[in-house]
Design a protein around this motif. Sequence first.
Motif, short mmCIF file in Angstrom:
data_model
loop_
_atom_site.label_atom_id
_atom_site.label_comp_id
_atom_site.label_asym_id
_atom_site.label_seq_id
_atom_site.Cartn_x
_atom_site.Cartn_y
_atom_site.Cartn_z
N ASN A 29 -27.09 27.50 -11.80
CA ASN A 29 -27.00 28.62 -10.88
C ASN A 29 -27.75 29.82 -11.45
O ASN A 29 -27.73 30.06 -12.66
N ASP A 30 -28.41 30.58 -10.59
CA ASP A 30 -29.25 31.69 -11.08
C ASP A 30 -28.44 32.77 -11.79
O ASP A 30 -28.88 33.34 -12.79
N PHE A 31 -27.22 33.05 -11.31
CA PHE A 31 -26.44 34.08 -11.98
C PHE A 31 -25.77 33.56 -13.24
O PHE A 31 -25.48 34.34 -14.16
N ALA A 32 -25.55 32.26 -13.33
CA ALA A 32 -25.12 31.68 -14.61
C ALA A 32 -26.24 31.86 -15.64
O ALA A 32 -25.98 32.20 -16.81
N ALA A 33 -27.48 31.63 -15.22
CA ALA A 33 -28.61 31.85 -16.12
C ALA A 33 -28.72 33.32 -16.51
O ALA A 33 -28.96 33.66 -17.68
N LEU A 34 -28.54 34.20 -15.54
CA LEU A 34 -28.60 35.64 -15.84
C LEU A 34 -27.50 36.03 -16.82
O LEU A 34 -27.72 36.83 -17.75
N ALA A 35 -26.31 35.44 -16.66
CA ALA A 35 -25.21 35.72 -17.59
C ALA A 35 -25.58 35.30 -19.00
O ALA A 35 -25.29 36.01 -19.98
N LEU A 36 -26.24 34.16 -19.15
CA LEU A 36 -26.61 33.66 -20.48
C LEU A 36 -27.69 34.51 -21.13
O LEU A 36 -27.90 34.43 -22.35
N SER A 37 -28.37 35.34 -20.35
CA SER A 37 -29.37 36.24 -20.94
C SER A 37 -28.74 37.47 -21.58
O SER A 37 -29.39 38.13 -22.41
N LEU A 38 -27.51 37.80 -21.21
CA LEU A 38 -26.92 39.08 -21.63
C LEU A 38 -26.91 39.28 -23.14
O LEU A 38 -27.25 40.37 -23.62
N PRO A 39 -26.53 38.27 -23.96
CA PRO A 39 -26.54 38.50 -25.41
C PRO A 39 -27.93 38.72 -25.99
O PRO A 39 -28.05 39.14 -27.15
N HIS A 40 -28.97 38.44 -25.22
CA HIS A 40 -30.34 38.53 -25.72
C HIS A 40 -31.08 39.76 -25.20
O HIS A 40 -32.27 39.93 -25.50
N LEU A 41 -30.41 40.62 -24.43
CA LEU A 41 -31.06 41.81 -23.88
C LEU A 41 -30.97 42.97 -24.87
O LEU A 41 -29.94 43.17 -25.52
N ALA A 42 -32.05 43.71 -24.97
CA ALA A 42 -32.09 44.88 -25.86
C ALA A 42 -31.42 46.06 -25.17
O ALA A 42 -31.37 46.13 -23.93
N PRO A 43 -30.87 47.02 -25.94
CA PRO A 43 -30.25 48.21 -25.34
C PRO A 43 -31.18 48.94 -24.39
O PRO A 43 -30.72 49.52 -23.39
N THR A 44 -32.48 48.92 -24.67
CA THR A 44 -33.44 49.60 -23.79
C THR A 44 -33.60 48.91 -22.44
O THR A 44 -34.18 49.49 -21.53
N GLU A 45 -33.09 47.69 -22.32
CA GLU A 45 -33.18 46.95 -21.06
C GLU A 45 -31.93 47.13 -20.20
O GLU A 45 -31.79 46.47 -19.18
N LEU A 46 -31.05 48.04 -20.62
CA LEU A 46 -29.80 48.28 -19.91
C LEU A 46 -29.63 49.77 -19.62
O LEU A 46 -29.93 50.60 -20.47
N HIS A 47 -29.12 50.08 -18.44
CA HIS A 47 -28.80 51.46 -18.07
C HIS A 47 -27.30 51.54 -17.81
O HIS A 47 -26.79 50.89 -16.89
N GLN A 48 -26.58 52.31 -18.63
CA GLN A 48 -25.12 52.34 -18.53
C GLN A 48 -24.64 53.35 -17.51
O GLN A 48 -25.15 54.46 -17.41
N ILE A 49 -23.61 52.93 -16.75
CA ILE A 49 -22.97 53.80 -15.76
C ILE A 49 -21.49 53.88 -16.13
O ILE A 49 -20.68 53.01 -15.78
N GLY A 50 -21.11 54.90 -16.86
CA GLY A 50 -19.71 55.15 -17.17
C GLY A 50 -19.09 54.17 -18.14
O GLY A 50 -19.73 53.25 -18.65
N GLY A 51 -17.80 54.39 -18.41
CA GLY A 51 -17.09 53.53 -19.34
C GLY A 51 -17.45 53.85 -20.77
O GLY A 51 -18.18 54.79 -21.07
N GLY A 52 -16.93 53.03 -21.69
CA GLY A 52 -17.18 53.22 -23.10
C GLY A 52 -18.02 52.10 -23.66
O GLY A 52 -18.96 51.63 -23.02
N ALA A 53 -17.67 51.64 -24.85
CA ALA A 53 -18.37 50.53 -25.48
C ALA A 53 -17.69 49.23 -25.09
O ALA A 53 -16.47 49.17 -24.94
N PRO A 54 -18.44 48.14 -24.92
CA PRO A 54 -17.82 46.86 -24.58
C PRO A 54 -17.01 46.32 -25.74
O PRO A 54 -17.36 46.52 -26.91
N GLU A 55 -15.92 45.64 -25.44
CA GLU A 55 -15.15 45.00 -26.49
C GLU A 55 -15.91 43.79 -27.02
O GLU A 55 -16.39 42.96 -26.23
N PRO A 56 -16.05 43.66 -28.33
CA PRO A 56 -16.79 42.52 -28.89
C PRO A 56 -16.18 41.18 -28.47
O PRO A 56 -14.96 41.01 -28.49
N GLU A 57 -17.03 40.26 -28.07
CA GLU A 57 -16.65 38.89 -27.71
C GLU A 57 -15.66 38.82 -26.54
O GLU A 57 -15.04 37.79 -26.31
#
Length: 329
Positions: A105-133
Amino acid sequence: MPSEDGLPRQAIVADIGGTNARFAVADLATLELSRISQVRCAAHPTFSSAFCAYLAELSVPPDYAAIAVAAPVTGEEIHLTNSPWSFTKHEFCRTVGLKDLLVLNDFAALALSLPHLAPTELHQIGGGAPEPEATKIVLGPGTGLGVAGLIWSGERWIAVAGEGGHTSLGAHDERELALLERLREGRSHLSAERALSGPGVANLYRAIAASHGESPEELQPNDVLVRGLSGEDGTAVEALDVFIAWLGRFAGDAALLFGARGGVYLGGGIAPKIAPALSIGAFRASFEEKGRMTSYLAPIPVYVIRADFATLKGAAAALNARLSATPKV
């Protein structure tokens, strides 16, 4: 040519949506992409035709492929949800000459990319830091509305594909109820995707115009977004405001369902285009507005994925994990 451990070094990766098909050659060790190509699905009668056209561009095509599709993957036959394309995995392999094929599934593939994305490839909207693991989720409006989770097993990340975009869409007040009734007209079921997608934003525009007694223009989804962001069209502004609020509400619901303390990630083709409006509009308030669970959602960060080909990278990661786990003969 295989690597020293006997695994293939490269594979073809593809991201097949309802509108566009993207292809690349992936280095399975580094997940780096090359020979990236994008075509309109309507330009080819079948997926095999589009795939073979891409193969023809490569001097030495890899023997392995991972294909992310905007559809449920439950067996040999694949039917795209928002496209007339369909194929059978075994027959497709034989037709295009692959040694092995992974379809996910395409969104399963997108989910698997998350650990490999650089901070510059993300734009944060609110909240704090993610809980590890902690569990993460990815969702996003494009031609449809995709949803998937990402769970840490203790050793690796595992994607959980779903079809959350087809859950029922509900109203919070009488105004929203009247709008939903217009969207539902002629249908037995009104899914979230009917409003929270590219076609959905055009549906919202028409429904809102009708609620004001106006005869709406037949606008393409991107036209509604452009007019809404510029403020030149009051109906488009209202449609975009509703879209943002409902997307925030849906994202909050998904975060509760998954317990996504590791973050909520917005993919698809629309979120990057409207990231500034998501940051200042009703999105975050709607995301957190869950009664007794508001304090649970408040620290969860939401990110817009800005990487152009994250799904392709996730497909490569999925194939690498499968080949690495396959016993060598």
